[in-house]
Design an enzyme around this catalytic site. Structure first.
Site, PDB file in Angstrom:
ATOM      1  N   THR A   1       0.830  -1.217   0.000  1.00 47.83           N
ATOM      2  CA  THR A   1       0.000   0.000   0.000  1.00 47.83           C
ATOM      3  C   THR A   1       0.863   1.265   0.000  1.00 47.83           C
ATOM      4  OG1 THR A   1      -0.227   0.121   2.426  1.00 47.83           O
ATOM      5  CG2 THR A   1      -1.883  -1.176   1.217  1.00 47.83           C
TER       6      THR A   1
ATOM      7  N   VAL B   1      -3.694   4.644  -0.071  1.00 43.60           N
ATOM      8  CA  VAL B   1      -5.142   4.488   0.100  1.00 43.60           C
ATOM      9  C   VAL B   1      -5.375   3.044   0.542  1.00 43.60           C
ATOM     10  CG1 VAL B   1      -7.384   5.005  -0.988  1.00 43.60           C
ATOM     11  CG2 VAL B   1      -5.293   5.995  -1.941  1.00 43.60           C
ATOM     12  N   HIS B   2      -4.727   2.698   1.649  1.00 39.32           N
ATOM     13  CA  HIS B   2      -4.564   1.313   2.103  1.00 39.32           C
ATOM     14  C   HIS B   2      -5.748   0.387   1.753  1.00 39.32           C
ATOM     15  CE1 HIS B   2      -1.201   2.751   4.560  1.00 39.32           C
ATOM     16  NE2 HIS B   2      -1.995   3.663   5.052  1.00 39.32           N
ATOM     17  N   ASP B   3      -6.907   0.651   2.356  1.00 41.54           N
ATOM     18  CA  ASP B   3      -8.008  -0.322   2.305  1.00 41.54           C
ATOM     19  C   ASP B   3      -8.552  -0.534   0.907  1.00 41.54           C
ATOM     20  OD1 ASP B   3      -9.280   0.887   5.478  1.00 41.54           O
ATOM     21  OD2 ASP B   3      -7.820  -0.679   5.036  1.00 41.54           O
TER      22      ASP B   3
END
Ligand code: RIB
Ligand code: CA
Length: 336
Positions: free
Chosen positions: A218, A264-266
């Site tokens: 990520t 925008v990890h998730d």
């Protein structure tokens, strides 16, 4: 090219088109602690009904307290125009450790960059943990995917109460962990694992098919001015919300790490479900450290297999950043 080759090509293309159109959507539960990047992930998923049949959103305490993560999940649902998706509130605290939050990153309301309000549509009746137990227990074998965007407390509690529900799970894709990158809440631990390592150990021990989307990947899928302009150019409410959220959210990481953009990890979890070819990783052996001390919450990823232990997770390490933003843009364009 001969007429015969042309006809063969046309037949192949129509067969491919038919299969891709005919492929049944993936049955999906999204477990989440919204959370700025969680909202981007939820909008991406809600914009993809052809591929993702979202059975429910289940919320957990994490970035902020449960009542705010639950309110924010209902907000995302409203922005995504998906009143058909129930939101169940789950665990308000981790299994063992004292709760921690990340309001310094996501804002006191858990959603930075935008005004929040109380959405009209309420929560579904019942607790998310019981919903997971009931739904997974009666599901077809290995039919339901869980996208895990926050601490793994809800699924862990469900597995502790009824271990056999593992048979209803197709796979769990987790945003969490760190190896090559190092941590984002301690030098070695990523927030979701640090917030509830005991829950992650329960999920790992269940033997469920697991894919981790760690900071290793990520932190390579980053915003840029051009990518934010790409999203803003869509000129609809959903993309405006995403741009406003991201512009505020990425400041923390860009300042902390000196990165040219923010993660925008998730949303990478959802992008992986939609286009796995955007990512690369390998099956490895991984353990989670829950001992008090400097390695609390660390994911010990045996990338080179030196321990000779059987692989228990797919660990993603590469991601196509532009491909991710092209996918996000294409899908957000489908929302209002
Ligand atoms: O470390 C990043 C993760 O922690 C993301 O899921 C973010 O939403 C926070 O929950
Ligand atoms: Ca999250």
């Amino acid at each position: 090219m001969s007429l015969k080759n042309l006809l063969q090509g046309a037949v192949l293309m129509s067969a491919l088109a038919a299969t891709s159109l005919m492929a049944a959507p993936r049955e999906l539960i999204i477990d989440t602690d919204p959370g700025a990047d969680d909202v981007v992930a939820l909008l991406l998923a809600m914009a993809s009904p052809q591929e993702l049949k979202i059975r429910a959103i289940t919320t957990v305490a994490g970035n902020v307290r449960l009542e705010k993560t639950s309110r924010n999940a209902r907000l995302a649902r409203e922005w995504g125009g998906r009143a058909d998706i129930p939101v169940y509130a789950g665990a308000g605290r981790p299994l063992v450790r004292e709760p921690i939050y990340a309001a310094n990153v996501h804002g006191e309301e858990g959603l930075t960059g935008v005004q929040v309000h109380e959405p009209k549509q309420g929560l579904a009746k019942g607790n998310a943990v019981q919903y997971l137990i009931d739904t997974l227990d009666k599901a077809e074998p290995h039919s339901i995917t869980i996208a895990m965007l926050g601490p793994q407390t809800n699924l862990a509690l469900a597995l502790i109460q009824k271990p056999e529900i593992v048979n209803g799970i197709k796979e769990v894709v987790v945003m969490g962990g760190a190896h090559f990158n190092g941590g984002n809440i301690t030098p070695v631990a990523e927030f979701n694992l640090f917030a509830d390592p005991h829950a992650a150990q329960v999920v790992l021990a269940s033997g469920v098919k697991l894919t981790y989307v760690p900071l290793d990947v990520t932190h390579k899928v980053l915003t840029s001015d051009a990518r934010l302009k790409q999203l803003a150019a869509l000129n609809n409410h959903a993309s405006q919300v995403v741009v406003d959220i991201l512009k505020a959210y990425i400041k923390f990481d860009m300042e902390k790490y000196g990165m040219p953009g923010g993660p925008v990890h998730d949303a990478s979890v959802i992008a992986y479900l939609l286009k796995p070819e955007l990512f690369k990783g390998r099956q490895i052996h991984m353990t989670v450290d829950s001992r008090e001390g400097p390695t609390f919450g660390q994911t010990v990823a045996d990338w080179y297999g030196v321990l000779g232990q059987p692989a228990n997770v797919m660990w993603l390490e590469q991601g196509d950043a532009q491909g991710f933003f092209d996918l996000l843009s294409a899908r957000l364009a489908l929302l209002k």
